[in-house]
Design an enzyme around this catalytic site. Structure first.
Site, short mmCIF file in Angstrom:
data_model
loop_
_atom_site.label_atom_id
_atom_site.label_comp_id
_atom_site.label_asym_id
_atom_site.label_seq_id
_atom_site.Cartn_x
_atom_site.Cartn_y
_atom_site.Cartn_z
N HIS A 70 68.11 35.61 7.99
CA HIS A 70 68.47 34.43 8.79
C HIS A 70 68.73 33.23 7.88
CE1 HIS A 70 67.24 31.04 11.59
NE2 HIS A 70 68.21 31.65 12.26
N HIS B 287 74.17 25.16 9.13
CA HIS B 287 73.62 25.41 10.46
C HIS B 287 74.01 24.34 11.48
CE1 HIS B 287 70.55 25.18 13.67
NE2 HIS B 287 70.71 26.49 13.66
O1 G3P Z 1 71.95 33.24 15.29
C1 G3P Z 1 70.66 33.65 15.56
C2 G3P Z 1 69.81 32.45 15.43
O2 G3P Z 1 70.08 31.96 14.17
C3 G3P Z 1 70.16 31.44 16.47
O3 G3P Z 1 69.54 30.26 16.24
O4 G3P Z 1 69.72 27.90 15.74
O5 G3P Z 1 68.96 29.46 13.97
O6 G3P Z 1 71.34 29.42 14.66
P1 G3P Z 1 69.92 29.23 15.10
CA CA Z 2 72.36 31.31 13.70
#
Ligand code: G3P
Ligand code: CA
Length: 340
Positions: A33, A75
């Site tokens: 992530h 992000h």
């Molecule tokens: O894309 C999966 C997860 O990353 C969604 O939340 O806010 O971390 O992009 P975010």
């Molecule tokens: Ca994401």
């Protein structure tokens, strides 16, 4: 649990040829992530390289556009939580005091130093035991640069780590006069990602945009519908998670990426309360990749990260996990007993 790791390509070809996901026994995919963001500033090339070396199956890229329509890995639509933009370009904030990537050219963005995420209100780190917020040593990569880095490491390490781009806020980009989906699809096409069996998942929270990508933009890539906990704009997540909603998603996507609390709602007295979401989704032919598994931010009443990971793998039966700690997630999955 079988130790055979099936690639998304195999899983998806299973879908294409009519083999149900539940009949394919595979370890859940480890999806880094924002790279290995538990150890290095999110979405830096350093974090992507570390994630690769931790044997992630996929590495995630959140993507936004610059003023000159370049797809960058970031992000937020804002630059200020992870860069020194406020210091370098103090006069370039909008009226709300925020610095938007879309107001800067790629050349300008490349002058910024990227570091660990801070809370812009307090100036404090969001995660206190991660990489320090000072010094800022890195830069924001383009989507193309990050994909080329992963391709290079795939060659040098003889791996096939996939990519997992997220189209960030397409409706907001449209209001700013930009079609982010088209730009991203062009970059991906140039880099060789065009087909259902390619090692990629393309994700978005915006259901209408995903449908548009599938039907109007004729994209054949595997798509993942992200699902949050609360309704946002036209995205009614409560409806999406019903069996009917999941069937609708299956008309345009291959999987869902739900908030992990939609999969296990609670750990009351140490007992996981597994919802029917994973089973309902898999019945609709969708794979399930919940987010976000963080060793330093676990659900209440959970104290052991490996137990958390194994509970989602074994009790809930998910197909993959977005994690800030790909190494710990991989270790936890490898210690699941073979008779899962
Ligand atoms: O894309 C999966 C997860 O990353 C969604 O939340 O806010 O971390 O992009 P975010
Ligand atoms: Ca994401």
């Amino acid at each position: 649990m079988t130790m055979i790791r099936l690639s998304a390509a195999l899983i998806l070809s299973g879908l294409v040829f009519g083999v149900g996901i539940n009949e394919l026994k595979a370890d859940p995919l480890v999806i880094a992530h924002r790279g290995a963001s538990g150890y290095l500033p999110e979405h830096s090339l350093a974090a992507a390289a570390a994630a690769h070396s931790m044997d992630s199956d996929y590495i995630e890229q959140d993507v936004v556009l610059t003023k000159d329509d370049q797809a960058i890995v970031l992000h937020d639509i804002h630059l200020d939580a992870v860069t020194d933009v406020a210091k370098k370009y103090p006069d370039r904030a909008r009226d709300d005091g925020r610095f938007y990537a879309i107001d800067f050219t790629l050349e300008e963005i490349k002058t910024l130093k990227l570091g660990e995420r801070i809370n812009v209100r307090t100036g404090q780190p969001v995660y206190h035991q991660r990489f320090p917020t000072i010094p800022k040593l890195l830069t924001i990569p383009t989507l193309e640069e990050e994909v080329l880095l992963i391709a290079g490491m795939n060659a040098s390490r003889n791996k096939q780590v996939g990519i997992y781009p997220e189209i960030k806020q397409p409706a907001w980009h449209r209001k700013q006069g930009k079609d982010i989906s088209r730009v991203i699809l062009q970059v991906l096409k140039k880099l060789g990602y065009q087909k259902l069996e390619d090692p990629i998942f393309l994700q978005c929270f915006d259901a209408r945009e995903l449908e548009r990508i599938r039907h109007e933009l004729k994209c054949q890539l595997p798509l993942v519908q992200l699902i949050g906990k609360d309704k946002v704009g036209s995205d009614d997540y409560a409806k999406m998670t019903t069996p009917k909603g999941l069937q609708k998603i299956a008309t345009y996507a291959q999987g869902i990426g739900p908030d992990l609390r939609l999969v296990i709602s609670d750990f009351r007295d140490g007992q996981p309360q597994v919802t029917s979401l994973t089973q309902d989704a898999q019945r609709a032919g969708l794979i399930v990749h919940p987010y976000t598994f963080r060793a330093d931010q676990m659900p209440s009443q959970v104290t052991d990260f490996a137990t958390l990971v194994r509970t989602f793998a074994v009790d809930a039966g998910v197909d993959g996990m977005f994690t800030d700690h790909p190494d710990l997630t991989r270790q936890a999955l490898e210690s699941v007993p073979a008779d899962r």
